[in-house]
Design a protein around this motif. Sequence first.
Motif, PDB file in Angstrom:
ATOM      1  N   THR A 188       6.203   8.817   3.453  1.00 21.78           N
ATOM      2  CA  THR A 188       5.435   8.351   2.309  1.00 21.78           C
ATOM      3  C   THR A 188       6.262   7.303   1.570  1.00 21.78           C
ATOM      4  O   THR A 188       7.340   7.606   1.055  1.00 21.78           O
ATOM      5  CB  THR A 188       5.087   9.512   1.355  1.00 21.78           C
ATOM      6  N   THR A 189       5.755   6.082   1.536  1.00 19.29           N
ATOM      7  CA  THR A 189       6.505   4.984   0.927  1.00 19.29           C
ATOM      8  C   THR A 189       5.553   3.834   0.625  1.00 19.29           C
ATOM      9  O   THR A 189       4.329   3.954   0.769  1.00 19.29           O
ATOM     10  CB  THR A 189       7.638   4.524   1.870  1.00 19.29           C
ATOM     11  N   ASN A 190       6.132   2.718   0.212  1.00 23.27           N
ATOM     12  CA  ASN A 190       5.365   1.486  -0.031  1.00 23.27           C
ATOM     13  C   ASN A 190       5.342   0.664   1.260  1.00 23.27           C
ATOM     14  O   ASN A 190       6.331   0.035   1.614  1.00 23.27           O
ATOM     15  CB  ASN A 190       6.015   0.681  -1.167  1.00 23.27           C
ATOM     16  N   TRP A 191       4.220   0.680   1.938  1.00 29.19           N
ATOM     17  CA  TRP A 191       4.070  -0.040   3.199  1.00 29.19           C
ATOM     18  C   TRP A 191       3.518  -1.434   2.961  1.00 29.19           C
ATOM     19  O   TRP A 191       2.780  -1.665   2.006  1.00 29.19           O
ATOM     20  CB  TRP A 191       3.112   0.707   4.126  1.00 29.19           C
ATOM     21  N   LEU A 192       3.858  -2.349   3.842  1.00 27.98           N
ATOM     22  CA  LEU A 192       3.169  -3.626   3.886  1.00 27.98           C
ATOM     23  C   LEU A 192       1.952  -3.466   4.781  1.00 27.98           C
ATOM     24  O   LEU A 192       2.047  -2.930   5.884  1.00 27.98           O
ATOM     25  CB  LEU A 192       4.074  -4.723   4.461  1.00 27.98           C
ATOM     26  N   ARG A 193       0.780  -3.969   4.296  1.00 20.70           N
ATOM     27  CA  ARG A 193      -0.444  -3.818   5.076  1.00 20.70           C
ATOM     28  C   ARG A 193      -1.274  -5.095   5.020  1.00 20.70           C
ATOM     29  O   ARG A 193      -1.101  -5.945   4.144  1.00 20.70           O
ATOM     30  CB  ARG A 193      -1.271  -2.635   4.576  1.00 20.70           C
ATOM     31  N   TRP A 194      -2.187  -5.188   5.998  1.00 23.40           N
ATOM     32  CA  TRP A 194      -3.072  -6.342   6.121  1.00 23.40           C
ATOM     33  C   TRP A 194      -4.470  -6.016   5.613  1.00 23.40           C
ATOM     34  O   TRP A 194      -4.965  -4.905   5.792  1.00 23.40           O
ATOM     35  CB  TRP A 194      -3.196  -6.760   7.591  1.00 23.40           C
ATOM     36  N   TRP A 195      -5.101  -7.033   4.999  1.00 26.89           N
ATOM     37  CA  TRP A 195      -6.517  -6.977   4.643  1.00 26.89           C
ATOM     38  C   TRP A 195      -7.200  -8.231   5.192  1.00 26.89           C
ATOM     39  O   TRP A 195      -6.591  -9.317   5.196  1.00 26.89           O
ATOM     40  CB  TRP A 195      -6.714  -6.933   3.126  1.00 26.89           C
TER      41      TRP A 195
ATOM     42  N   TRP B 105       0.864  -1.188   0.000  1.00 28.45           N
ATOM     43  CA  TRP B 105       0.000   0.000   0.000  1.00 28.45           C
ATOM     44  C   TRP B 105       0.894   1.229   0.000  1.00 28.45           C
ATOM     45  O   TRP B 105       1.765   1.363   0.857  1.00 28.45           O
ATOM     46  CB  TRP B 105      -0.893  -0.037   1.230  1.00 28.45           C
ATOM     47  N   TYR B 106       0.674   2.119  -0.954  1.00 29.60           N
ATOM     48  CA  TYR B 106       1.487   3.334  -1.045  1.00 29.60           C
ATOM     49  C   TYR B 106       0.768   4.487  -0.355  1.00 29.60           C
ATOM     50  O   TYR B 106      -0.396   4.771  -0.642  1.00 29.60           O
ATOM     51  CB  TYR B 106       1.763   3.703  -2.502  1.00 29.60           C
TER      52      TYR B 106
END
Length: 260
Positions: A193-200, A185-186
């Motif tokens: 501000t970067t490309n994060w790892l996220r949960w869904w 998730w950007y």
Amino acid sequence: MILQKPTKELTITWEPLPDDFVLPDDPVENIQQPLLAAALTDALGAAGYIQPDMLIGSNFGLVATVNKKIVVKAPDWFYVPHVQPVPPEIIRHSYTPHLEGDAVAVVMEFLSQEEGGELSIRSTPPYGKLYFYEQVLQVPTYVTYDPYERSLEVRYLEEDKYVLHRPDANGRYWIPQLELFLGIWYGERLRQTTNWLRWWDVEGNLLLWSAEQAEQERQRAEQERQRAEQERQRAEQERQRADFLAAKLRELGVDPDALN
């Protein structure tokens, strides 16, 4: 407690660290690594996924004794479903699977500048990280991530070997041990501000960070305040209209109270 498990030429045991053992204290390679790890844990906590008997850590030593020699790897992020409690006065500095609780279920490494470090299959000391997680700890899910290249890879342990899996149509990977999807998730967090790892979750809902939840609650409270203010203004307008009509009726010699 010692559990013997021969793996080809390896003899793996799970033993307590000696009191005088010095754990490695290698610094992280860049400031973004702990931020990525903290964001993953923050979202789980905010969504109520973290339980007291779980162990979730970052840059924290995972320990095994291989061929009578202690081996420690400190992944960027890891998850253990259940660990034995320690007294409140004791601070946990490392974790030995099977001795202190469950096996490690998920490990993540954020790719470094060391060539092949996180994907190394070196089978002799110092063991490569992929080899250690695959053959020694036998972690079911191994995640590697490069935020600069926007490259996320997920490997599942199948018949004692890691197999690279494909993402779904949304570019996310199912992490069965947590029953959540993991993806990129950007955007911004903590002014980064970067490309994060996220949960869904399984229904595709993004797990919010605690700050996002707080902002969502603030917006909801503000909307409620605005609705309440609109209702107050509407009631005041109705009262003024009723007063105006009552005054007109009195001018005409009609008692408005007698009409009720």
